[in-house]
Motif scaffolding. Structure first.
Motif, PDB file in Angstrom:
ATOM      1  N   ALA A 123       0.847  -1.192   0.000  1.00  0.00           N
ATOM      2  CA  ALA A 123       0.000   0.000   0.000  1.00  0.00           C
ATOM      3  C   ALA A 123       0.877   1.234   0.000  1.00  0.00           C
ATOM      4  CB  ALA A 123      -0.892  -0.001   1.238  1.00  0.00           C
ATOM      5  N   SER A 124       0.734   2.048  -1.047  1.00  0.00           N
ATOM      6  CA  SER A 124       1.320   3.377  -1.039  1.00  0.00           C
ATOM      7  C   SER A 124       0.147   4.355  -1.008  1.00  0.00           C
ATOM      8  CB  SER A 124       2.213   3.576  -2.258  1.00  0.00           C
ATOM      9  OG  SER A 124       2.805   4.858  -2.235  1.00  0.00           O
ATOM     10  N   SER A 125       0.396   5.605  -1.279  1.00  0.00           N
ATOM     11  CA  SER A 125      -0.665   6.580  -1.073  1.00  0.00           C
ATOM     12  C   SER A 125      -0.560   7.767  -2.021  1.00  0.00           C
ATOM     13  CB  SER A 125      -0.582   7.078   0.363  1.00  0.00           C
ATOM     14  OG  SER A 125      -1.303   8.272   0.517  1.00  0.00           O
ATOM     15  N   MET A 126      -1.722   8.322  -2.369  1.00  0.00           N
ATOM     16  CA  MET A 126      -1.742   9.538  -3.188  1.00  0.00           C
ATOM     17  C   MET A 126      -1.073  10.702  -2.479  1.00  0.00           C
ATOM     18  SD  MET A 126      -4.034  11.643  -1.513  1.00  0.00           S
ATOM     19  CE  MET A 126      -4.791  12.758  -2.685  1.00  0.00           C
ATOM     20  N   SER A 127      -0.915  10.579  -1.154  1.00  0.00           N
ATOM     21  CA  SER A 127      -0.316  11.699  -0.414  1.00  0.00           C
ATOM     22  C   SER A 127       1.109  11.991  -0.879  1.00  0.00           C
ATOM     23  CB  SER A 127      -0.331  11.429   1.087  1.00  0.00           C
ATOM     24  OG  SER A 127       0.494  10.325   1.372  1.00  0.00           O
ATOM     25  N   ILE A 128       1.742  11.042  -1.548  1.00  0.00           N
ATOM     26  CA  ILE A 128       3.125  11.288  -1.995  1.00  0.00           C
ATOM     27  C   ILE A 128       3.192  12.212  -3.221  1.00  0.00           C
ATOM     28  CG2 ILE A 128       3.811   9.034  -1.092  1.00  0.00           C
ATOM     29  CD1 ILE A 128       4.247   8.047  -3.883  1.00  0.00           C
ATOM     30  N   LYS A 189       5.478   6.443   3.199  1.00  0.00           N
ATOM     31  CA  LYS A 189       4.810   5.672   2.138  1.00  0.00           C
ATOM     32  C   LYS A 189       5.695   5.610   0.891  1.00  0.00           C
ATOM     33  CE  LYS A 189       1.844   3.787   2.951  1.00  0.00           C
ATOM     34  NZ  LYS A 189       1.694   2.619   3.856  1.00  0.00           N
ATOM     35  N   LYS A 190       6.339   6.727   0.607  1.00  0.00           N
ATOM     36  CA  LYS A 190       7.238   6.764  -0.555  1.00  0.00           C
ATOM     37  C   LYS A 190       8.422   5.805  -0.328  1.00  0.00           C
ATOM     38  CE  LYS A 190       9.147   8.573  -4.301  1.00  0.00           C
ATOM     39  NZ  LYS A 190       8.772   7.973  -5.568  1.00  0.00           N
ATOM     40  N   THR A 191       8.954   5.826   0.882  1.00  0.00           N
ATOM     41  CA  THR A 191      10.068   4.925   1.203  1.00  0.00           C
ATOM     42  C   THR A 191       9.635   3.471   1.059  1.00  0.00           C
ATOM     43  OG1 THR A 191      10.930   6.546   2.761  1.00  0.00           O
ATOM     44  CG2 THR A 191      11.740   4.302   2.995  1.00  0.00           C
ATOM     45  N   PHE A 210       0.619   0.121  -4.784  1.00  0.00           N
ATOM     46  CA  PHE A 210      -0.635   0.797  -5.100  1.00  0.00           C
ATOM     47  C   PHE A 210      -0.713   2.157  -4.428  1.00  0.00           C
ATOM     48  CE2 PHE A 210      -2.754  -3.506  -5.728  1.00  0.00           C
ATOM     49  CZ  PHE A 210      -3.036  -3.304  -7.071  1.00  0.00           C
ATOM     50  N   ARG A 211      -0.917   3.181  -5.227  1.00  0.00           N
ATOM     51  CA  ARG A 211      -1.160   4.503  -4.649  1.00  0.00           C
ATOM     52  C   ARG A 211      -2.660   4.678  -4.475  1.00  0.00           C
ATOM     53  NH1 ARG A 211       3.321   7.746  -8.310  1.00  0.00           N
ATOM     54  NH2 ARG A 211       5.116   6.805  -7.250  1.00  0.00           N
TER      55      ARG A 211
END
Ligand SMILES: NC(=O)c1ccc[n+]([C@@H]2O[C@H](COP(=O)([O-])OP(=O)(O)OC[C@H]3O[C@@H](n4cnc5c(N)ncnc54)[C@H](O)[C@@H]3O)[C@@H](O)[C@H]2O)c1
Ligand SMILES: [Zn+2]
Length: 374
Positions: A123-128, A189-191, A210-211
């Protein structure tokens, strides 16, 4: 039958992924440390947890524990993380040590069990992204930085073109947009995303990061004041208080149903490709914060009109919605549940929740005292 480790599988998103994987015939093992801020304390799986999955109470940073599970699974879905964007700004060590630490230990174990692991999903995120993409009426496509504090202090909320000063129109944000991490949470999340992609590439393990955009649905931790807009709004309304809106409420986000998120994860596990992917998971549609808050408030019988504070959060973005095409092209995933169709299930569930605490004032106070809300 496929055996999958789902970290954070007792949480909001993880538990829906677990349900879908079990339904699809996977054997699922969950490691979750039941973070008290999310689960309210205790060492046993929440009531909604799927009894056909195996639950292990423990921390993903516990290498021995992770190894014992890694030696009997074929795939990893990594959802465990602390998720409070605002909170991460004053609990830097807690967020970095937990989120980066969990990803690092997990991947070390993957490296040591690389012969059996055939898929990594995280899980990644749109916040990046920071701000999304925009179109300037004079200059064309732009990908601007977040607004300056001076602009926000002047309450000029909309994005302005760095070249000509025109007000910018939001455009869909694709995966190639430069990332601009504006919070400690986003950095973690980016890391995590990069750690997964690099390990996947080095050991030839197909990997998907996944962002997720703004995820909503049942089981969102309503009493956690650092979670998503729907949960925070619901906890206010259920406590007979007016929902709180920053800026003017016309900022937009992309809301994606948690069941679609689960389907994306299943699609990633089934995907036959060999490479390492970064994919948006969003609806592709922008909704304003005000319209979402009004819909939740109405749906829960809220009597108090939202409080449009004109305050702002340092580092907050104005608009970001997904360009969802890449996920469709490569793994065949597309979000199906429209916000209007998914909202009633969230509302029905929220109405049944007991003892929902409204901690928004406390949270806001904390952010204000640290100069993070102005
Ligand atoms: N909810 C959203 O809108 C959203 C958007 C983008 C990305 N994400 C990402 O999706 C994932 C899931 O988020 P969620 O909304 O379900 O949050 P959540 O808090 O409901 O779930 C996270 C789970 O991870 C567990 N956890 C945290 N640290 C752990 C550790 N060290 N060891 C074991 N378990 C641990 C928690 O106890 C919790 O059950 C996170 O990685 C988050 O960053 C969420
Ligand atoms: Zn311009």
């Amino acid at each position: 039958m496929e055996k999958v480790l789902v970290t954070g599988g007792a949480g909001f998103i993880g538990s829906h992924i677990v349900d879908l994987l079990v339904e699809s015939g996977c054997q699922v093992v969950v490691i979750d440390n039941l973070d008290p801020q999310v689960h309210g304390g205790g060492k046993t799986a929440p009531e909604y947890f799927n009894r056909k999955a195996e639950f292990i109470y423990g921390d993903v940073r516990d290498k021995k524990l992770v190894d014992s599970v890694m030696s009997r699974v074929d795939a990893v879905v990594h959802e465990a993380a602390l998720v409070g964007v605002g909170q991460s700004m004053y609990q830097v060590d807690r967020y970095v040590l937990n989120n980066d630490g969990a990803s690092a230990v997990l991947l070390q174990s993957v490296v040591e069990h690389r012969d059996r692991i055939r898929k990594l999903v995280t899980a990644s995120s749109m916040s990046i992204y920071g701000e999304g993409r925009y179109l300037c009426p004079k200059c064309g496509p732009v990908a601007p930085k977040t607004r300056s504090e001076a602009q926000l202090n002047a309450r000029r909320w909309e994005m302005e073109c760095g070249n000509c000063g025109s007000v910018l129109n939001p455009a869909p944000t694709d995966e190639d947009k430069r990332t601009i991490c504006e919070s400690i949470y986003a950095i973690t999340k980016k890391t995590t995303e990069e750690l997964f992609l690099v390990v996947g590439a080095a050991y030839k393990i197909p990997t998907v990061a996944f962002r997720y955009f703004n995820v909503y649905g049942p089981r969102q931790a309503l009493s956690n004041p650092y979670t998503g807009l729907l949960a925070i709004t619901a906890s206010r309304v259920l406590n007979q208080k007016p929902p709180i809106i920053f800026e003017d409420g016309k900022q937009t986000r992309d809301f994606v149903n948690v069941k679609d998120i689960a389907r994306a994860n299943l699609a990633a596990l089934k995907w036959q490709g060999k490479d390492q992917l970064v994919l948006n998971v969003g609806s592709g549609r922008a909704l304003s914060v005000l319209e979402v808050v009004n819909a939740v408030s109405r749906g829960l019988g809220g009597k108090e009109a939202p409080m449009i504070t004109g305050n702002f959060r340092v580092g907050d973005i104005r608009h970001c919605y997904s360009d969802p095409r890449r996920a469709k092209e490569i793994i065949g995933f597309e979000a199906k549940i429209k916000f209007e169709e998914g909202l009633p299930e969230f509302l029905d569930w929220a109405k049944e929740e007991e003892g929902v605490l409204d901690l928004a004032d406390k949270c806001l106070g904390e952010l204000k005292s640290k100069g993070l809300v102005k």
